[in-house]
Design a protein around this motif. Structure first.
Motif, mmCIF file in Angstrom:
data_model
loop_
_atom_site.group_PDB
_atom_site.id
_atom_site.type_symbol
_atom_site.label_atom_id
_atom_site.label_comp_id
_atom_site.label_asym_id
_atom_site.label_seq_id
_atom_site.Cartn_x
_atom_site.Cartn_y
_atom_site.Cartn_z
ATOM 1 N N TYR A 86 0.844 -1.222 0.096
ATOM 2 C CA TYR A 86 -0.046 0.010 0.041
ATOM 3 C C TYR A 86 0.843 1.182 -0.032
ATOM 4 O O TYR A 86 0.806 2.223 -0.801
ATOM 5 C CB TYR A 86 -0.883 0.113 1.086
ATOM 6 C CG TYR A 86 -1.654 1.265 1.370
ATOM 7 C CD1 TYR A 86 -2.957 1.278 0.661
ATOM 8 C CD2 TYR A 86 -1.390 2.266 2.241
ATOM 9 C CE1 TYR A 86 -3.749 2.590 0.986
ATOM 10 C CE2 TYR A 86 -2.212 3.540 2.551
ATOM 11 C CZ TYR A 86 -3.267 3.609 1.481
ATOM 12 O OH TYR A 86 -3.999 4.690 1.585
ATOM 13 N N ALA A 87 2.000 1.414 0.958
ATOM 14 C CA ALA A 87 2.921 2.600 0.893
ATOM 15 C C ALA A 87 3.631 2.608 -0.461
ATOM 16 O O ALA A 87 3.688 3.817 -0.913
ATOM 17 C CB ALA A 87 3.811 2.224 1.920
ATOM 18 N N ALA A 88 3.915 1.448 -1.169
ATOM 19 C CA ALA A 88 4.375 1.485 -2.739
ATOM 20 C C ALA A 88 3.505 2.365 -3.493
ATOM 21 O O ALA A 88 3.814 3.278 -4.447
ATOM 22 C CB ALA A 88 4.914 0.374 -3.092
ATOM 23 N N ARG A 89 2.330 1.924 -3.425
ATOM 24 C CA ARG A 89 1.217 2.594 -4.426
ATOM 25 C C ARG A 89 1.209 3.907 -3.924
ATOM 26 O O ARG A 89 0.743 5.000 -4.849
ATOM 27 C CB ARG A 89 -0.187 1.747 -4.019
ATOM 28 C CG ARG A 89 -0.213 0.238 -4.633
ATOM 29 C CD ARG A 89 -1.350 -0.297 -4.927
ATOM 30 N NE ARG A 89 -2.207 -0.150 -3.699
ATOM 31 C CZ ARG A 89 -2.250 -1.154 -2.729
ATOM 32 N NH1 ARG A 89 -1.547 -2.200 -3.019
ATOM 33 N NH2 ARG A 89 -3.052 -1.181 -1.992
ATOM 34 N N GLU A 90 1.105 4.436 -2.817
ATOM 35 C CA GLU A 90 0.921 5.716 -2.416
ATOM 36 C C GLU A 90 2.285 6.813 -2.498
ATOM 37 O O GLU A 90 2.075 7.869 -2.040
ATOM 38 C CB GLU A 90 0.443 5.710 -0.947
ATOM 39 C CG GLU A 90 -1.173 5.165 -0.639
ATOM 40 C CD GLU A 90 -1.980 6.010 -1.522
ATOM 41 O OE1 GLU A 90 -2.027 7.201 -1.600
ATOM 42 O OE2 GLU A 90 -3.108 5.340 -2.054
ATOM 43 N N GLY A 91 3.267 6.021 -2.875
ATOM 44 C CA GLY A 91 4.677 6.785 -3.069
ATOM 45 C C GLY A 91 5.460 7.191 -1.653
ATOM 46 O O GLY A 91 6.053 8.124 -1.665
ATOM 47 N N LEU A 92 5.157 6.207 -0.782
ATOM 48 C CA LEU A 92 5.663 6.367 0.380
ATOM 49 C C LEU A 92 6.889 5.609 0.740
ATOM 50 O O LEU A 92 7.064 4.591 0.144
ATOM 51 C CB LEU A 92 4.585 5.978 1.460
ATOM 52 C CG LEU A 92 3.424 6.845 1.734
ATOM 53 C CD1 LEU A 92 2.370 6.390 2.710
ATOM 54 C CD2 LEU A 92 3.579 8.462 1.586
ATOM 55 N N THR A 93 7.712 6.099 1.530
ATOM 56 C CA THR A 93 9.159 5.281 2.016
ATOM 57 C C THR A 93 8.985 4.624 3.352
ATOM 58 O O THR A 93 9.066 5.724 4.110
ATOM 59 C CB THR A 93 10.202 6.017 1.597
ATOM 60 O OG1 THR A 93 10.678 6.535 0.269
ATOM 61 C CG2 THR A 93 11.581 5.409 1.697
ATOM 62 N N VAL A 94 8.743 3.488 3.495
ATOM 63 C CA VAL A 94 8.986 2.907 4.837
ATOM 64 C C VAL A 94 10.278 2.766 5.246
ATOM 65 O O VAL A 94 11.120 2.282 4.840
ATOM 66 C CB VAL A 94 8.687 1.287 4.573
ATOM 67 C CG1 VAL A 94 8.334 0.878 6.005
ATOM 68 C CG2 VAL A 94 6.925 1.476 3.775
#
Length: 537
Positions: free
Chosen positions: A33-41
């Motif tokens: 989900y984070a990858a789809r939202e352009g977030l870096t975990v």
């Protein structure tokens, strides 16, 4: 497309019956989900086998909140809001704090958190938890109705492997149970039974030794070996309800009314015959009534009740006998379980006299009197200063009260008002006017300075001479003084020696002055020099 920001992931599962793969699955879902939202975990947090009903004990969530305050991430990603909490208060609190830090909460299944989302999911989570508890209790009630055991270890039984809820009798423990019931039925006290079992090295249900309380238990809760109806083939369930303390997160038990207890027959688990069980219950009831009558006639608690300790084992000491005016005490552990070698009885009145004498030595220090006068004078000054600040208000109140009285009195004199009601009103207004004028006069008066006169110290010491008889009197002032005294003494340790008894008093006399006000010992400990060795104590 949102800006590329630092994100953290939080995952949780509830019980140790679930697999650690639950955490891995949640994290994998949140990463996608984070990858789809352009977030870096940048980091992940997790709590394994931790309930959503409380925040206490959830180290992963606590670390998350601490790192949020430190600014280590910008977004929190979870599978669903109930991973954070199903409690309305806790979920709203987490959202409130993260919202203040400008850290949004993104849930894979629920979207971005807002006030409505948090309110709705908090309510639904609370409803789910309440319903889940009811379903669990319904299931446990069905287990009892089916003749199976709903949980909890009972002495004399063990679970059958592979058969949930089924118990079998442990014959060695069953023999101990029959022996206890038989001994109690013929008049042997619970203390004597416990001492005999300890002397023989019989393993207790739990802990290192048998005690009388292990056998007697608690009447309201139905606890205690001699109260356990399972021994006569009846299972009892729903005696208590477990609730979670919102401040500590710990589960605490609440006793249910006996009308709500659920009983079901289990004849295959019978260890004691009905006649013997019933005879023990009657004997126990008779002894309880006799004890209640005896307690009604005893004197009030002694000044050091609960503070006396055995110097041999550290257990408490209790009254064991009376000889005229003399009260004898003895180690409770030696009486209850017979595991302490200190069986000597000592005179409580002599111990109290020795402690009072030592207290007098401490309180004769002039610093205590000076401190008393300092606090007294300071309080008088404070009250006077407050009164002077309110002087204008008191003056207006006195003027207003006097004017109200004058008006009512004039109306009465002029014949406009009369009768008992008017006279009562005039008397009330006069009292209010006089009270207001007295308060004004006190505010205007100078505060006298209290000096430390040598005679004051002599009167103070004379009062200490009467300390013991004063505190022993069952009067309200004495009871208040005893309450203060008990705050200054943490323990009175009594150790028998060959020719005398050593009494060691531990306390905090410096609490009277504050730890920084008196340059003397804060811990009051008297070793062998506490008093000369006293024979027959």
């Amino acid at each position: 497309m949102p800006d590329r920001r630092r994100a953290c992931i939080y995952a949780r599962f509830s019980t140790d019956l679930q697999s650690d793969r639950s955490i891995d699955d949640q994290v994998a879902l949140c990463r996608a989900y984070a990858a789809r939202e352009g977030l870096t975990v940048v980091t992940t947090y997790s709590d394994r086998a931790r309930t959503s009903a409380s925040l206490i004990g959830r180290d992963g969530l606590q670390d998350l909140m601490a790192d949020a305050r430190a600014g280590k991430f910008d977004v929190l990603v979870v599978e669903a809001f109930d991973r954070l909490s199903r409690d309305q208060e806790d979920l709203a609190g987490i959202h409130k704090r993260l919202d203040f830090l400008r850290i949004p909460i993104l849930a894979v299944n629920d979207g971005r958190a807002d006030a409505i989302q948090i309110g709705v999911h908090g309510l639904l989570g609370q409803i789910w938890m309440d319903g889940h508890k009811k379903k669990v209790r319904r299931g446990m009630a069905g287990v009892i109705r089916g003749g199976r055991h709903a949980g909890g270890r009972a002495y004399g039984y063990r679970p059958l492997p592979g058969q949930p809820g089924e118990l079998e009798i442990v014959e060695a423990e069953a023999e101990v149970i029959r022996r206890i019931f038989a001994a109690y039925a013929v008049g042997t006290s619970a203390r004597a039974i416990a001492a005999e079992l300890n002397g023989e090295g019989v393993p207790p249900p739990r802990g290192p030794r048998w005690n009388a309380s292990t056998l007697i238990g608690n009447h309201a809760r139905g606890h205690g070996l001699l109260r356990n109806e399972l021994y006569k083939g009846i299972q009892v369930w729903n005696r208590i309800t477990m609730v979670r303390d919102p401040d500590t997160g710990r589960r605490v038990s609440r006793t249910n009314p006996e009308s709500e207890w659920q009983r079901s027959p289990a004849p295959h688990l019978r260890i004691v015959e009905d006649a013997l069980y019933d005879r023990v219950q009657l004997s126990k009831a008779d002894r309880a009534q006799s004890g209640a009558r005896g307690r009604a006639l005893t004197r009030p608690l002694r000044p050091f009740s609960g503070l006396l300790r055995c110097g041999c084992c550290g257990a408490g000491m209790s009254i064991s006998n009376r000889r005229g005016t003399a009260i004898l005490i003895r180690c409770s552990r030696s009486v209850e379980s017979g595991t302490c070698a200190n069986r000597r009885q000592v005179r409580l009145d002599r111990i109290e006299a020795a402690v009072f004498a030592r207290l007098r030595e401490e309180l004769e220090h002039p610093a205590y009197l000076r401190e008393y006068l300092r606090v007294y004078h300071g309080e008088r000054q404070r009250l006077a200063s407050a009164a002077r600040r309110d002087k204008a208000q008191l003056g207006r109140a006195a003027t207003k009260a006097r004017a109200a009285f004058d008006r009512a009195h004039k109306l009465y004199i002029d014949g406009v008002t009369d009768g008992p009601a008017a006279e009562a009103n005039i008397r009330r207004l006069l009292d209010e006017a006089r009270a207001a004028e007295i308060a004004l006069a006190q505010a205007e008066a100078e505060v006298p300075v209290v000096e430390l006169h040598p005679a004051a110290l002599a009167r103070y010491i004379d009062a200490l001479a009467d300390l013991a008889p004063s505190l022993a009197a069952p009067t309200p002032p004495a009871q208040e003084a005893v309450a203060i005294l008990r705050e200054l003494i943490s323990a009175v340790v009594v150790t028998p020696e060959e020719s005398h008894v050593d009494v060691v008093m531990h306390g905090y006399m410096a609490m009277l002055l504050g730890r920084d006000r008196l340059d003397c010992r804060g811990l009051m400990v008297a070793e062998e020099g506490f008093e000369p060795p006293t024979h027959g104590l």
